[in-house]
Design an enzyme around this catalytic site. Structure first.
Site, PDB file in Angstrom:
ATOM      1  N   SER A   1       0.856  -1.189   0.000  1.00 39.33           N
ATOM      2  CA  SER A   1       0.000   0.000   0.000  1.00 39.33           C
ATOM      3  C   SER A   1       0.886   1.230   0.000  1.00 39.33           C
ATOM      4  CB  SER A   1      -0.872  -0.006   1.253  1.00 39.33           C
ATOM      5  OG  SER A   1      -1.450   1.265   1.475  1.00 39.33           O
TER       6      SER A   1
ATOM      7  N   TYR B   1      -3.352  -1.003   9.987  1.00 42.14           N
ATOM      8  CA  TYR B   1      -3.170  -1.192   8.547  1.00 42.14           C
ATOM      9  C   TYR B   1      -1.780  -0.716   8.120  1.00 42.14           C
ATOM     10  CZ  TYR B   1      -4.419  -1.085   3.558  1.00 42.14           C
ATOM     11  OH  TYR B   1      -4.474  -1.292   2.204  1.00 42.14           O
TER      12      TYR B   1
ATOM     13  N   LYS C   1       1.046  -3.116   6.586  1.00 43.09           N
ATOM     14  CA  LYS C   1       1.514  -2.942   5.208  1.00 43.09           C
ATOM     15  C   LYS C   1       2.998  -2.580   5.168  1.00 43.09           C
ATOM     16  CE  LYS C   1      -2.245  -3.979   2.932  1.00 43.09           C
ATOM     17  NZ  LYS C   1      -2.285  -5.135   2.010  1.00 43.09           N
TER      18      LYS C   1
END
Lengths: 230, 244
Positions: free
Chosen positions: B136, B149, B153
């Site tokens: 990401s 998150y 990532k």
């Protein structure tokens, strides 16, 4: 005002011990936390236990009266080929290298926000937040250190409005008595051809915690003798 | 599409996680269109059926990417695409531990485990292979409310580099894409809010969101023989987000 207080995890040896020594020399009162006993350890506890973070904060406040900084240094390196390393080893590294800093930072930052107090968090990452290391192989460890750098950025962004800075250091090979100092290693380090010392890292942590670094947040400072330049 | 591009994966077997929707679905479809025999993994059986509707030679298994079944499915593959991922939004100070752990389980530990089994099978057989992880822009930067998150990532980015380094001697390439805002279910609510959508668009130099097919194009390139000298790389597909 009484001396500033820093919670430092993993102070029984190695880099944590060096950080504790340098912060103490700079006039900070260190509340050292480690699983094993040591000179710079005020609280013995297993940080990977779910209730440990709250206990650490509560004990630090009780013993020192205040907390101004947190250094998430405790970490676990279990070597292994990425195609062979067992689940339990990966889980143990994720727990101590990622989840413990997440929870301990959350507890300490929530305390600071409640008190309307500023504070600084330093996460001890690694050159493996940036590059892999294959001899010996340790890809899962690298992943946890990459994750810790991401966590540093996320924490820095969300806590900045509260006057809380979050930064990282990225040690290269450090002579901790655990890693042998080999000729290959010396060749790999441009600055002086020597591995770093825990004090090399401790001095940078002291700077990042100091007023001199007041406009620095979300960044990592690699302390690697130029290793990443090659 | 050129004829060569259409057969890049002829005779190859590919495993795609998260194949029931979004980027995983687009990758599964494109791999199949380019000749691969595709196995799709996801929790949603309905979603998988829709992905593979009208595709001959593909099959899918509705399982959790964390399960033993998923691990068993990876051993036969020439290509592994770790596209399954979750984003749970919580403010940092209120972030629940279970949401943190669930995110790490799906976004980090599942790719780690599948990569391990993939690599083990290829090393034993002495065959080359290619892994593509879906990272990401948050492997490089942060967005508020995305702590778990972002950490997961960023961890996946380093897993990509470190496994690439370890597996290179065995002829196994490991790469990643770093998608920017892509039109998938993950951010549907954000994109549906005109104010938030406009603010996001403003942050993107190309002034629009990516399609899942644009992510699939990059993923399939990295998985293909055209990328034979690329390993450990992370390709941002972000409309220029990371240039700012």
């Amino acid at each position: 005002m009484s001396a500033p207080v820093a919670i430092v995890t993993g102070t029984s040896r190695g880099i944590g011990q060096g950080i504790a020594a340098r912060l103490t020399a700079a006039g900070t009162r260190v509340f050292g936390v480690s699983r094993t006993q040591g000179e710079a350890v005020q609280l013995q506890c297993d940080l990977a236990k779910p209730d440990a973070p709250r206990q650490v904060l509560a004990d630090a406040l009780e013993v020192c009266g205040r907390v101004d900084a947190l250094v998430n240094n405790a970490g676990l390196l279990l070597e292994g080929n990425c195609w062979e390393q067992q689940e339990e080893d990966v889980d143990a590294m994720v727990a101590l290298n990622l989840t413990t800093p997440f929870l301990l930072s959350q507890a300490v930052a929530a305390h600071w926000v409640k008190e309307g107090q500023a504070g600084t968090i330093v996460n001890v990452c690694s050159i493996e937040s940036q590059v892999g290391w294959s001899d010996p192989p340790q890809a899962a460890y690298a992943a946890t250190k990459g994750g810790l750098l991401g966590l540093t950025r996320a924490q820095a962004l969300e806590l900045a409005p509260h006057g809380i800075r979050v930064v990282a250091v990225g040690p290269g090979p450090i002579a901790t008595g655990m890693t042998p100092d080999t000729p290959e290693l010396e060749k790999a380090i441009p600055l002086g051809g020597r591995p770093g010392t825990p004090e090399d890292v401790g001095d940078v942590v002291a700077f990042l915690l100091s007023e001199a670094a007041r406009y620095v947040t979300g960044e990592i400072v690699y302390v690697d003798g130029g290793y990443l330049l090659r | 599409m050129t004829p060569t591009a259409m057969t890049r994966f002829a005779g190859q077997r590919a495993l795609v996680t998260g194949a029931a929707s979004g980027i995983g679905r687009a990758v599964a479809r494109r791999l199949a269109a380019e000749g691969a025999s595709v196995v799709g993994l996801d929790l949603s059986r309905d979603g998988l059926e829709e992905t593979f509707d009208s595709i001959v030679g593909a099959h899918h298994i509705a399982v959790d990417v964390r399960s033993e079944e998923a691990i068993a499915a990876v051993a036969n593959s020439d290509v592994l695409v770790n596209a399954a991922g979750i984003l749970l939004r919580h403010e940092l100070l209120e972030h629940p531990l279970d949401g943190w752990q669930q995110t790490l389980d799906v976004n980090l530990k599942a790719p780690l485990r599948l990569s391990r089994e993939f690599a083990r099978a290829h090393i034993e057989a002495g065959t080359p292979g290619a892994i593509v992880n879906v990272c990401s822009i948050e492997s490089f930067t942060a967005l508020p409310g995305h702590a778990a998150y972002t950490a997961s990532k960023s961890a996946l980015l380093m897993l990509t580099r470190a496994t690439a380094l370890e597996l290179a001697p065995h002829g196994i390439r490991v790469n990643a894409v770093a998608p920017g805002v892509t039109k998938t279910g993950m951010n549907a609510a954000v994109r549906a809010d005109p104010e938030q959508a406009a603010a996001l668009n403003e942050a993107i130099p190309l002034k629009r969101f990516a399609t899942a097919e644009e992510q699939a194009a990059g993923i399939c390139f990295l998985a293909s023989p055209e990328a034979s000298y690329i390993t450990g790389a992370t390709l941002p597909i972000d409309g220029g987000w990371l240039t700012r």
